[in-house]
Design an enzyme around this catalytic site. Structure first.
Site, PDB file in Angstrom:
ATOM      1  N   SER A 196       0.834  -1.210   0.000  1.00 19.67           N
ATOM      2  CA  SER A 196       0.000   0.000   0.000  1.00 19.67           C
ATOM      3  C   SER A 196       0.869   1.260   0.000  1.00 19.67           C
ATOM      4  O   SER A 196       0.364   2.350  -0.259  1.00 19.67           O
ATOM      5  CB  SER A 196      -0.955   0.011   1.193  1.00 19.67           C
ATOM      6  OG  SER A 196      -0.237   0.065   2.413  1.00 19.67           O
ATOM      7  N   HIS A 197       2.168   1.120   0.287  1.00 18.90           N
ATOM      8  CA  HIS A 197       3.049   2.289   0.296  1.00 18.90           C
ATOM      9  C   HIS A 197       4.330   2.066  -0.504  1.00 18.90           C
ATOM     10  O   HIS A 197       5.333   2.741  -0.290  1.00 18.90           O
ATOM     11  CB  HIS A 197       3.325   2.741   1.734  1.00 18.90           C
ATOM     12  CG  HIS A 197       2.084   3.307   2.362  1.00 18.90           C
ATOM     13  ND1 HIS A 197       1.087   2.498   2.873  1.00 18.90           N
ATOM     14  CD2 HIS A 197       1.636   4.580   2.483  1.00 18.90           C
ATOM     15  CE1 HIS A 197       0.093   3.256   3.310  1.00 18.90           C
ATOM     16  NE2 HIS A 197       0.393   4.522   3.090  1.00 18.90           N
ATOM     17  N   ALA A 220       4.912   4.601   4.226  1.00 13.72           N
ATOM     18  CA  ALA A 220       4.860   3.799   5.445  1.00 13.72           C
ATOM     19  C   ALA A 220       5.738   4.473   6.507  1.00 13.72           C
ATOM     20  O   ALA A 220       6.705   5.175   6.183  1.00 13.72           O
ATOM     21  CB  ALA A 220       5.372   2.397   5.150  1.00 13.72           C
ATOM     22  N   ASP A 226       3.951  -1.037  12.991  1.00 15.38           N
ATOM     23  CA  ASP A 226       3.559   0.192  12.282  1.00 15.38           C
ATOM     24  C   ASP A 226       2.104   0.034  11.890  1.00 15.38           C
ATOM     25  O   ASP A 226       1.789  -0.791  11.033  1.00 15.38           O
ATOM     26  CB  ASP A 226       4.438   0.347  11.034  1.00 15.38           C
ATOM     27  CG  ASP A 226       4.003   1.510  10.154  1.00 15.38           C
ATOM     28  OD1 ASP A 226       3.236   2.369  10.629  1.00 15.38           O
ATOM     29  OD2 ASP A 226       4.447   1.550   8.983  1.00 15.38           O
ATOM     30  N   ASP A 250      -5.021   0.739   1.533  1.00 14.67           N
ATOM     31  CA  ASP A 250      -5.576  -0.612   1.362  1.00 14.67           C
ATOM     32  C   ASP A 250      -7.018  -0.561   0.878  1.00 14.67           C
ATOM     33  O   ASP A 250      -7.471  -1.485   0.191  1.00 14.67           O
ATOM     34  CB  ASP A 250      -5.458  -1.402   2.671  1.00 14.67           C
ATOM     35  CG  ASP A 250      -4.037  -1.903   2.888  1.00 14.67           C
ATOM     36  OD1 ASP A 250      -3.408  -2.349   1.903  1.00 14.67           O
ATOM     37  OD2 ASP A 250      -3.542  -1.821   4.018  1.00 14.67           O
ATOM     38  N   ARG A 290       3.581 -15.288  15.061  1.00 10.89           N
ATOM     39  CA  ARG A 290       3.928 -14.161  14.176  1.00 10.89           C
ATOM     40  C   ARG A 290       4.054 -12.870  14.979  1.00 10.89           C
ATOM     41  O   ARG A 290       3.070 -12.381  15.540  1.00 10.89           O
ATOM     42  CB  ARG A 290       2.827 -14.004  13.113  1.00 10.89           C
ATOM     43  CG  ARG A 290       3.021 -12.799  12.222  1.00 10.89           C
ATOM     44  CD  ARG A 290       1.930 -12.717  11.163  1.00 10.89           C
ATOM     45  NE  ARG A 290       1.958 -11.436  10.483  1.00 10.89           N
ATOM     46  CZ  ARG A 290       1.041 -11.010   9.634  1.00 10.89           C
ATOM     47  NH1 ARG A 290       0.007 -11.785   9.351  1.00 10.89           N
ATOM     48  NH2 ARG A 290       1.143  -9.826   9.069  1.00 10.89           N
ATOM     49  N   PRO A 306       4.779  -8.776  14.921  1.00 15.69           N
ATOM     50  CA  PRO A 306       4.725  -7.707  13.930  1.00 15.69           C
ATOM     51  C   PRO A 306       6.106  -7.550  13.301  1.00 15.69           C
ATOM     52  O   PRO A 306       7.114  -7.594  14.016  1.00 15.69           O
ATOM     53  CB  PRO A 306       4.332  -6.464  14.732  1.00 15.69           C
ATOM     54  CG  PRO A 306       4.286  -6.855  16.161  1.00 15.69           C
ATOM     55  CD  PRO A 306       4.417  -8.332  16.281  1.00 15.69           C
ATOM     56  N   ARG A 326       7.030  -8.820   6.983  1.00 13.62           N
ATOM     57  CA  ARG A 326       7.904  -7.930   6.183  1.00 13.62           C
ATOM     58  C   ARG A 326       9.276  -8.537   6.002  1.00 13.62           C
ATOM     59  O   ARG A 326       9.857  -8.484   4.919  1.00 13.62           O
ATOM     60  CB  ARG A 326       8.056  -6.581   6.887  1.00 13.62           C
ATOM     61  CG  ARG A 326       7.086  -5.528   6.468  1.00 13.62           C
ATOM     62  CD  ARG A 326       7.485  -4.142   6.912  1.00 13.62           C
ATOM     63  NE  ARG A 326       7.958  -3.983   8.258  1.00 13.62           N
ATOM     64  CZ  ARG A 326       9.232  -3.794   8.598  1.00 13.62           C
ATOM     65  NH1 ARG A 326      10.163  -3.706   7.679  1.00 13.62           N
ATOM     66  NH2 ARG A 326       9.573  -3.655   9.868  1.00 13.62           N
TER      67      ARG A 326
HETATM   68  P1  NDP Z   1      -1.447  -3.660   9.048  1.00 18.44           P
HETATM   69  O1  NDP Z   1      -2.733  -3.742   9.763  1.00 18.44           O
HETATM   70  O2  NDP Z   1      -1.266  -4.468   7.830  1.00 18.44           O
HETATM   71  O3  NDP Z   1      -0.251  -4.043  10.037  1.00 18.44           O
HETATM   72  C1  NDP Z   1      -0.066  -3.334  11.225  1.00 18.44           C
HETATM   73  C2  NDP Z   1       1.061  -3.940  12.035  1.00 18.44           C
HETATM   74  O4  NDP Z   1       0.627  -5.174  12.586  1.00 18.44           O
HETATM   75  C3  NDP Z   1       2.321  -4.252  11.227  1.00 18.44           C
HETATM   76  O5  NDP Z   1       3.435  -4.019  12.031  1.00 18.44           O
HETATM   77  C4  NDP Z   1       2.151  -5.744  10.908  1.00 18.44           C
HETATM   78  O6  NDP Z   1       3.399  -6.409  10.720  1.00 18.44           O
HETATM   79  C5  NDP Z   1       1.465  -6.244  12.141  1.00 18.44           C
HETATM   80  N1  NDP Z   1       0.585  -7.383  11.905  1.00 18.44           N
HETATM   81  C6  NDP Z   1      -0.362  -7.498  10.957  1.00 18.44           C
HETATM   82  N2  NDP Z   1      -1.009  -8.677  11.101  1.00 18.44           N
HETATM   83  C7  NDP Z   1      -0.442  -9.310  12.149  1.00 18.44           C
HETATM   84  C8  NDP Z   1      -0.667 -10.560  12.789  1.00 18.44           C
HETATM   85  N3  NDP Z   1      -1.604 -11.404  12.365  1.00 18.44           N
HETATM   86  N4  NDP Z   1       0.111 -10.886  13.849  1.00 18.44           N
HETATM   87  C9  NDP Z   1       1.073 -10.040  14.294  1.00 18.44           C
HETATM   88  N5  NDP Z   1       1.333  -8.841  13.730  1.00 18.44           N
HETATM   89  C10 NDP Z   1       0.574  -8.479  12.675  1.00 18.44           C
HETATM   90  O7  NDP Z   1      -1.082  -2.127   8.709  1.00 18.44           O
HETATM   91  P2  NDP Z   1      -2.035  -0.875   8.505  1.00 18.44           P
HETATM   92  O8  NDP Z   1      -3.038  -1.233   7.465  1.00 18.44           O
HETATM   93  O9  NDP Z   1      -2.529  -0.403   9.810  1.00 18.44           O
HETATM   94  O10 NDP Z   1      -1.004   0.196   7.911  1.00 18.44           O
HETATM   95  C11 NDP Z   1      -0.354  -0.076   6.675  1.00 18.44           C
HETATM   96  C12 NDP Z   1       0.677   0.978   6.384  1.00 18.44           C
HETATM   97  O11 NDP Z   1       0.048   2.203   6.071  1.00 18.44           O
HETATM   98  C13 NDP Z   1       1.652   1.301   7.530  1.00 18.44           C
HETATM   99  O12 NDP Z   1       2.977   1.159   7.038  1.00 18.44           O
HETATM  100  C14 NDP Z   1       1.375   2.750   7.861  1.00 18.44           C
HETATM  101  O13 NDP Z   1       2.498   3.507   8.268  1.00 18.44           O
HETATM  102  C15 NDP Z   1       0.864   3.263   6.522  1.00 18.44           C
HETATM  103  N6  NDP Z   1       0.077   4.480   6.718  1.00 18.44           N
HETATM  104  C16 NDP Z   1       0.665   5.679   6.417  1.00 18.44           C
HETATM  105  C17 NDP Z   1      -0.027   6.851   6.628  1.00 18.44           C
HETATM  106  C18 NDP Z   1       0.600   8.176   6.384  1.00 18.44           C
HETATM  107  O14 NDP Z   1      -0.035   9.187   6.649  1.00 18.44           O
HETATM  108  N7  NDP Z   1       1.818   8.243   5.902  1.00 18.44           N
HETATM  109  C19 NDP Z   1      -1.414   6.856   7.123  1.00 18.44           C
HETATM  110  C20 NDP Z   1      -1.902   5.522   7.443  1.00 18.44           C
HETATM  111  C21 NDP Z   1      -1.178   4.383   7.224  1.00 18.44           C
HETATM  112  P3  NDP Z   1       3.904  -6.789   9.194  1.00 18.44           P
HETATM  113  O15 NDP Z   1       4.265  -5.478   8.574  1.00 18.44           O
HETATM  114  O16 NDP Z   1       5.049  -7.704   9.381  1.00 18.44           O
HETATM  115  O17 NDP Z   1       2.709  -7.432   8.523  1.00 18.44           O
HETATM  116  O1  PYC Z   2      -2.800   4.757   3.624  1.00 24.43           O
HETATM  117  O2  PYC Z   2      -3.992   5.955   5.018  1.00 24.43           O
HETATM  118  C1  PYC Z   2      -3.083   5.830   4.205  1.00 24.43           C
HETATM  119  C2  PYC Z   2      -2.227   7.007   3.913  1.00 24.43           C
HETATM  120  C3  PYC Z   2      -2.511   8.313   4.127  1.00 24.43           C
HETATM  121  C4  PYC Z   2      -1.413   9.042   3.699  1.00 24.43           C
HETATM  122  C5  PYC Z   2      -0.502   8.150   3.213  1.00 24.43           C
HETATM  123  N1  PYC Z   2      -1.013   6.912   3.375  1.00 24.43           N
END
Ligand code: NDP
Ligand code: PYC
Length: 343
Positions: free
Chosen positions: A53-54, A129, A184, A194, A309, A311, A315
Site C-alpha cells: 500500500s506504500h 509507510a 507500524d 488498502d 507471528r 509484527p 515484512r
Molecule cells: P497492518 O494492519 O497491515 O499491520 C499493522 C502492524 O501489525 C504491522 O506491524 C504488521 O506487521 C502487524 N501485523 C499485521 N497482522 C499481524 C498478525 N496477524 N500478527 C502479528 N502482527 C501483525 O497495517 P495498517 O493497514 O494499519 O497500515 C499499513 C501501512 O500504512 C503502515 O505502514 C502505515 O504507516 C501506513 N500508513 C501511512 C499513513 C501516512 O499518513 N503516511 C497513514 C496511514 C497508514 P507486518 O508489517 O510484518 O505485517
Molecule cells: O494509507 O492511510 C493511508 C495514507 C494516508 C497518507 C498516506 N497513506
C-alpha cells in the site's frame, strides 16, 4: 486477423535498479536529486518488504501531487536546535523524510547525550509507510516511536462525520538475537491505501472498516472512498490513539491537523500537509540488564506462549524473498513507471 495483445510480464528487479528508476521519476517530476534519492529509497524498500500500500502503488500519487504544485519538491529543510532534547524542522512544504534525514544526526546525538530526544517536523507531507522512519534507530541500538497525521477521512468514535486522518503509529526497539521489534499501524481500521487497493481489485473490505455517504456501515471500498469514511480500529480505543496522534503530530510540532488544510485548488494533490513527531530513547541509560536482552526475553516468552507471528515477521520474510529472487514488479506497473520516468 487481429493481432494477439502483448501482455507485459512480471519483472524481477534488484533494490538498486528499482531505486534508480524511482529516482529518475522523482527528478523528472520536479524534485531535487537529494529529495528524489530519499523518497526513491523509501518507496523501493517498502516494495521490497511487501508493504504494497506504500510501495510503487504510491508513485502516481507522488507524481500528480508534484505536478499540481501542492508540494515543494525542491524543499530545503531548516533544522533548529531548540533545547537539549528537542529538535525542530520546518520541512519547507516538502516531504517529511528528507526533513528527518537532515535532522537525524543532531537527533541521535541529543538522544545519546540526554537519554531522550524529540524531533518535531512541521510544514511537511508524509505519503509513505512509517516503519522506515523508526527501524534504522533500533538497528543502532535506540528505541524510537513516531506518529504522523494525514487527511480527514476517519469518523471519531461516537461522532457523526469524519475529522481524523488515518494517523499511524510506528515503534521500533532493538533485541539481542534478531532484527528489531517493529510495528507500524494505522489507527483507522485499515489504511486508506488498502481501501484503494481493494477498490481497484474489486474486493470487499472487512466488516467494521467504514461507512458510506449516509453513515451506514459498508464493506464496499468505493462507497468508503466516494463520500463515505473510515472508522478507527477498536472503537473508542483506536479513536483515542488517533486523537493523540493529531495532538503530537500537529499541535506539538506546529503542523496542520488533518482537517486544517485545503487542497481543493490543487487538483491531483494527494499528500497530506501536516506534521510528524519522533521520540528517540537511548536504552543504555536504563538500570538493570541490557534492554536488548530484555526485549529478547519478551520475544522468547511470547513464542513459548504459542505466538507464531510477531509484527514485522511478514515484512522480513518478504524482504528475504526479495533479496533472493529480486523485487517482483507487475509488468504493466513497470511499463507505467518507465513511462513516468520519461513523461
Ligand atoms: P497492518 O494492519 O497491515 O499491520 C499493522 C502492524 O501489525 C504491522 O506491524 C504488521 O506487521 C502487524 N501485523 C499485521 N497482522 C499481524 C498478525 N496477524 N500478527 C502479528 N502482527 C501483525 O497495517 P495498517 O493497514 O494499519 O497500515 C499499513 C501501512 O500504512 C503502515 O505502514 C502505515 O504507516 C501506513 N500508513 C501511512 C499513513 C501516512 O499518513 N503516511 C497513514 C496511514 C497508514 P507486518 O508489517 O510484518 O505485517
Ligand atoms: O494509507 O492511510 C493511508 C495514507 C494516508 C497518507 C498516506 N497513506
Amino acid at each position: 486477423m487481429s493481432a494477439t495483445p502483448v501482455t507485459a510480464v512480471n519483472t524481477s528487479m534488484a533494490l538498486s535498479e528499482l531505486v534508480a528508476l524511482l529516482t529518475r521519476i522523482f527528478i523528472r517530476h520536479g524534485t531535487s536529486p537529494d529529495v528524489a534519492a530519499v523518497l526513491a529509497d523509501n518507496c523501493a524498500r517498502a516494495e521490497r518488504d511487501g508493504a504494497h500500500s506504500h510501495g510503487v502503488f504510491r508513485i502516481p500519487g507522488y507524481v500528480s501531487t508534484l505536478n499540481s504544485g501542492w508540494v515543494n519538491g525542491m524543499a530545503v529543510p531548516q533544522v533548529e536546535d531548540v533545547a537539549s532534547g528537542f529538535v525542530r524542522v520546518d520541512a519547507d512544504n516538502g516531504f517529511a523524510q528528507p526533513a528527518l534525514a537532515a535532522a537525524r544526526p543532531l537527533l541521535v546525538q541529543k538522544a545519546r547525550s540526554a537519554g531522550i530526544a524529540v524531533l518535531a517536523i512541521r510544514n511537511s507531507h508524509h505519503f509513505a509507510a512509517l516503519w522506515p522512519d523508526v527501524e534504522p534507530f533500533a538497528e543502532e541500538g535506540l528505541v524510537a516511536l513516531s506518529v504522523v497525521n494525514s487527511m480527514t477521512c476517519v469518523v471519531p468514535h461516537g461522532a457523526d462525520r469524519p475529522l481524523f486522518g488515518t494517523n499511524p503509529i510506528a515503534f521500533a526497539a532493538p533485541r539481542a538475537d534478531g532484527p528489531p521489534i517493529v510495528f507500524d499501524l494505522a489507527t483507522s481500521a485499515i489504511a486508506h491505501g488498502d481501501v484503494q487497493i481493494a477498490a481497484r481489485k474489486g474486493e470487499r473490505v472487512p466488516p467494521g472498516t467504514g461507512v458510506d455517504s449516509l453513515g451506514q456501515p459498508t464493506q464496499d471500498p468505493r462507497a468508503i472512498l466516494e463520500g463515505g469514511a473510515l472508522l478507527p480500529f477498536g472503537g473508542h480505543k483506536g479513536s483515542a490513539l488517533s486523537m493523540m496522534v493529531e495532538l503530537l503530530a500537529a499541535a506539538l510540532t506546529g503542523g496542520n491537523f488533518s482537517f486544517e488544510f485545503d487542497w481543493s485548488n490543487h487538483p491531483g494533490a494527494k499528500t497530506p500537509w501536516t506534521g510528524q513527531l519522533l521520540i528517540v530513547i537511548d536504552p543504555s541509560k536504563n538500570a538493570g540488564q541490557g534492554f536488548a536482552e530484555r526485549s529478547q526475553e519478551l520475544v522468547r516468552q511470547m513464542h513459548a506462549a504459542g505466538l507464531r507471528r510477531l509484527p514485522g515477521d511478514r515484512r522480513h520474510r518478504a524482504r528475504a524473498r526479495s533479496e533472493e529472487e529480486g523485487i517482483i514488479i507487475d509488468g504493466e506497473e513497470l511499463e507505467r513507471l518507465r513511462a513516468l520516468a520519461q513523461a
